[in-house]
Design an enzyme around this catalytic site. Sequence first.
Site, PDB file in Angstrom:
ATOM      1  N   ASP A 121      26.526 -36.664 -21.212  1.00 14.88           N
ATOM      2  CA  ASP A 121      25.679 -37.842 -21.063  1.00 14.88           C
ATOM      3  C   ASP A 121      26.148 -38.901 -22.042  1.00 14.88           C
ATOM      4  OD1 ASP A 121      23.417 -37.692 -23.483  1.00 14.88           O
ATOM      5  OD2 ASP A 121      23.990 -35.709 -22.755  1.00 14.88           O
ATOM      6  N   GLU A 137      11.489 -38.628 -26.392  1.00 17.29           N
ATOM      7  CA  GLU A 137      11.746 -37.976 -27.670  1.00 17.29           C
ATOM      8  C   GLU A 137      11.187 -38.766 -28.847  1.00 17.29           C
ATOM      9  OE1 GLU A 137      16.032 -38.255 -28.808  1.00 17.29           O
ATOM     10  OE2 GLU A 137      16.296 -38.780 -26.677  1.00 17.29           O
TER      11      GLU A 137
END
Length: 256
Positions: free
Chosen positions: A13, A105
């Site tokens: 990613d 997150e």
Amino acid sequence: MQNRTEVMARGIDVSHHQGRIDWPKVQSSGISFAFMKATEGSTFKDPRFARNAAEAAAVGIAIGAYHFMRAKSPEEAAREADHFVRTLEEAGPERFTLPPVLDVETNDGGLKPAQLSLLCRIWLERVQAALGKTPLLYTYLHFARTALDDTLADFPLWFAYYNDSCPPDCRGWTRWSFWQHSDKGTVPGISGPVDLNVYEGTVADLTGYKLKEEDANKIIQLLQASWSMIQDYPEARDEIHRLADELRLASGQPVA
């Protein structure tokens, strides 16, 4: 949760932090999928998103897009979902064969787990309705345990867990769909460290294409037939080993 195996599809990613990427080199290294940052909050667009998407898709890498959540209210969660969908539409939604992703997150608003989980669900359901695909939720162990509740496990998980051991069950999830197992990976075509991931299935499972085992083995035999001609060329021998393993993976076989 389940552990990873050698036959699982390998991916990365990326975001603008990786700078310019040589996607043909990435693809040649055995990377079969890539998630790329599209948006953050309700206004930010990753400046390299459209280019990454176009160049990765052009070399046959399966791609997906993710959104970094900043919402503190239901209204903000809805705006962030709409911002993400618009950005994908501008980049060409047909390119994105992987599920869309909500990256959660941080808890900028200091919300309780039930409140933050509700915002996640608003984003996930709104994007699912707009794109017709069930999104993934990306998070990591400590954050899931302290900032989320158990109500999101009906969405598949992309789990950040930097450990070689099997990830523990968490917040209702008993398996992962994607596992980000390192943030310090080295991949040809990318300067500096990059996140490494695996998919729960093979490349064939991920892409829907499977090379016939019989055909793969015929090609491997042809590669091996040239072995005697390249004994003095270690790089060529290594490349034959790599190609043979890629053929085994593409046909659902374990690597040698």
